[in-house]
Design a protein around this motif. Sequence first.
Motif, PDB file in Angstrom:
ATOM      1  N   THR A   1       0.736  -1.354   0.200  1.00  0.00           N
ATOM      2  CA  THR A   1       0.005  -0.212  -0.105  1.00  0.00           C
ATOM      3  C   THR A   1       0.891   1.333   0.374  1.00  0.00           C
ATOM      4  N   LEU A   2       1.412   1.183   0.802  1.00  0.00           N
ATOM      5  CA  LEU A   2       2.919   2.325   0.469  1.00  0.00           C
ATOM      6  C   LEU A   2       3.329   2.977  -0.313  1.00  0.00           C
ATOM      7  N   HIS A   3       3.265   1.428  -0.910  1.00  0.00           N
ATOM      8  CA  HIS A   3       4.857   1.554  -2.325  1.00  0.00           C
ATOM      9  C   HIS A   3       3.457   2.780  -3.654  1.00  0.00           C
ATOM     10  N   THR A   4       2.195   1.951  -3.462  1.00  0.00           N
ATOM     11  CA  THR A   4       1.502   2.134  -4.752  1.00  0.00           C
ATOM     12  C   THR A   4       1.097   3.836  -3.968  1.00  0.00           C
ATOM     13  N   GLU A   5       1.582   4.468  -3.447  1.00  0.00           N
ATOM     14  CA  GLU A   5       0.513   6.059  -2.979  1.00  0.00           C
ATOM     15  C   GLU A   5       1.721   6.717  -3.169  1.00  0.00           C
ATOM     16  N   TYR A   6       3.759   5.795  -2.237  1.00  0.00           N
ATOM     17  CA  TYR A   6       4.351   6.503  -3.293  1.00  0.00           C
ATOM     18  C   TYR A   6       4.797   6.745  -4.598  1.00  0.00           C
ATOM     19  N   VAL A   7       4.218   5.180  -5.575  1.00  0.00           N
ATOM     20  CA  VAL A   7       3.953   5.670  -6.875  1.00  0.00           C
ATOM     21  C   VAL A   7       3.190   6.345  -7.063  1.00  0.00           C
ATOM     22  N   ARG A   8       2.055   6.854  -6.917  1.00  0.00           N
ATOM     23  CA  ARG A   8       1.620   7.789  -7.217  1.00  0.00           C
ATOM     24  C   ARG A   8       1.964   8.867  -7.310  1.00  0.00           C
ATOM     25  N   ASP A   9       2.227   9.460  -6.227  1.00  0.00           N
ATOM     26  CA  ASP A   9       2.584  10.619  -6.152  1.00  0.00           C
ATOM     27  C   ASP A   9       4.075  10.886  -6.784  1.00  0.00           C
ATOM     28  N   LEU A  10       4.635   9.901  -7.632  1.00  0.00           N
ATOM     29  CA  LEU A  10       5.876  10.718  -7.805  1.00  0.00           C
ATOM     30  C   LEU A  10       4.577  10.400  -9.368  1.00  0.00           C
ATOM     31  N   ALA A  11       4.043   9.838  -9.733  1.00  0.00           N
ATOM     32  CA  ALA A  11       3.312  10.258 -10.725  1.00  0.00           C
ATOM     33  C   ALA A  11       3.029  11.222 -11.255  1.00  0.00           C
ATOM     34  N   GLU A  12       2.471  12.253 -10.370  1.00  0.00           N
ATOM     35  CA  GLU A  12       1.868  13.811  -9.821  1.00  0.00           C
ATOM     36  C   GLU A  12       2.929  14.569  -9.878  1.00  0.00           C
ATOM     37  N   GLY A  13       4.130  14.680  -9.496  1.00  0.00           N
ATOM     38  CA  GLY A  13       5.388  15.240  -9.613  1.00  0.00           C
ATOM     39  C   GLY A  13       5.084  16.069  -8.447  1.00  0.00           C
ATOM     40  N   MET A  14       5.207  15.130  -7.305  1.00  0.00           N
ATOM     41  CA  MET A  14       4.900  15.303  -5.934  1.00  0.00           C
ATOM     42  C   MET A  14       6.396  15.991  -5.395  1.00  0.00           C
ATOM     43  N   GLU A  15       7.252  14.414  -6.135  1.00  0.00           N
ATOM     44  CA  GLU A  15       8.696  14.449  -5.258  1.00  0.00           C
ATOM     45  C   GLU A  15       8.377  14.092  -4.069  1.00  0.00           C
ATOM     46  N   PRO A  16       8.150  12.940  -3.675  1.00  0.00           N
ATOM     47  CA  PRO A  16       7.386  12.545  -2.365  1.00  0.00           C
ATOM     48  C   PRO A  16       9.307  11.734  -1.847  1.00  0.00           C
ATOM     49  N   ALA A  17       9.268  12.304  -0.093  1.00  0.00           N
ATOM     50  CA  ALA A  17      10.127  10.977   0.161  1.00  0.00           C
ATOM     51  C   ALA A  17       9.941   9.491   0.006  1.00  0.00           C
ATOM     52  N   ILE A  18      11.274   8.802  -0.260  1.00  0.00           N
ATOM     53  CA  ILE A  18      11.393   7.132   0.317  1.00  0.00           C
ATOM     54  C   ILE A  18      10.710   6.567   1.348  1.00  0.00           C
ATOM     55  N   PRO A  19      10.081   6.563   1.518  1.00  0.00           N
ATOM     56  CA  PRO A  19       8.676   5.557   2.907  1.00  0.00           C
ATOM     57  C   PRO A  19      10.206   5.152   3.838  1.00  0.00           C
ATOM     58  N   VAL A  20      10.313   5.403   5.088  1.00  0.00           N
ATOM     59  CA  VAL A  20      10.932   5.358   5.800  1.00  0.00           C
ATOM     60  C   VAL A  20      10.649   4.287   6.434  1.00  0.00           C
ATOM     61  N   ASN A  21      12.277   3.358   6.110  1.00  0.00           N
ATOM     62  CA  ASN A  21      12.357   1.770   6.785  1.00  0.00           C
ATOM     63  C   ASN A  21      11.068   0.731   6.046  1.00  0.00           C
ATOM     64  N   TYR A  22      11.097   0.287   4.256  1.00  0.00           N
ATOM     65  CA  TYR A  22      10.145  -0.169   4.260  1.00  0.00           C
ATOM     66  C   TYR A  22      10.655  -0.833   2.835  1.00  0.00           C
ATOM     67  N   TYR A  23      10.864  -0.221   2.170  1.00  0.00           N
ATOM     68  CA  TYR A  23      11.157  -0.936   1.160  1.00  0.00           C
ATOM     69  C   TYR A  23      13.879  -1.428   1.759  1.00  0.00           C
ATOM     70  N   PRO A  24      13.263  -3.119   1.442  1.00  0.00           N
ATOM     71  CA  PRO A  24      14.873  -3.320   1.924  1.00  0.00           C
ATOM     72  C   PRO A  24      15.747  -2.287   0.836  1.00  0.00           C
ATOM     73  N   ASP A  25      17.403  -2.262   1.731  1.00  0.00           N
ATOM     74  CA  ASP A  25      17.631  -1.298   1.236  1.00  0.00           C
ATOM     75  C   ASP A  25      17.903  -0.113   1.134  1.00  0.00           C
TER      76      ASP A  25
END
Length: 313
Positions: free
Chosen positions: A242-266
């Motif tokens: 779910t957080l990944h979906t939100e991150y990709v959505r915000d990227l597509a909308e040009g919002m330049e979101p920060a990578i969700p903390v402690n979420y993706y491996p490495d």
Amino acid sequence: MPIRVPDQLPATDVLRGEKIFVMSESRASSQEIRPLRVLLLNLMPKKIETETQFLRLLSNSPLQVDVELLRIDNRPSKNTPTEHLDTFYRQFEGVKDRNFDGLIITGAPLGLVQFEDVIYWEHLQSIMNWAKEHVTSTLYVCWAAQAGLKLLYDLPKRTRKEKLSGVYEHFIHDQHNPILRGFDDTFLAPHSRYADFSPEYLSEHTDLDILATSDTAGVYLASTKDKRNVFVTGHPEYESKTLHTEYVRDLAEGMEPAIPVNYYPDNNPDNAPRATWRSHGHLLFSNWLNYCVYQQTPYDLDKFSEANFTTDE
């Protein structure tokens, strides 16, 4: 025990595929048992996805739960078919004369909108006020927690400068509180919000029991002393992506979101995320159903009275 949902609800097949015991209305009607009545007010745009997430958490309990879905108004939805809403969701006017054991109010994508600018703000206030006399315990999630604090304590909207997004470590404050029963001393939970919930601010301006906090994310879990109002500022219902979906959505909308903390491996968005909060999410909802709802609610809901409720003190 199962959750009881409408026969053709899309979530039914999803949950059964996960080997969750889901009972149809037709089968449940033949059983001689008093199920808990829980109303889910779904404020999220993708209602099918959100209702599935919450039904999954409600299913992990020995109690039978009869879930009814509630929408805030009859405006058309961009993300949910009209047929689905008309078939499975009720309007408030259709339930306001009844009592319920529990009410869950979901989050909403309104973090940067002032309360008075929310199109359904007055109607939401009416529902939350109605719950005081018709619901045993109300669970406010994420944005709804902020709305509930405004209604119950007249706290102004507090907004962070940057969005809080990621999975954060939390510490429990009272291991003997029933809502925290079985929790580890520390646990992980996801957040996705602009709202600010600092422990100091809530302690100074409310009489809430602060149950779990994060050094970074602030208060995660709090409740009134009689457990009739429980506030969860994060998203224990979120699935692994779910957080990944939100991150990709915000990227597509040009919002330049920060990578969700402690979420993706490495910390690499190319790596598939893993859910590290699932067990405590299930435990939280199981404890809420048991200690805030089942242990407090009258057997005969027609005899609902605020005098029935006790505190831990």
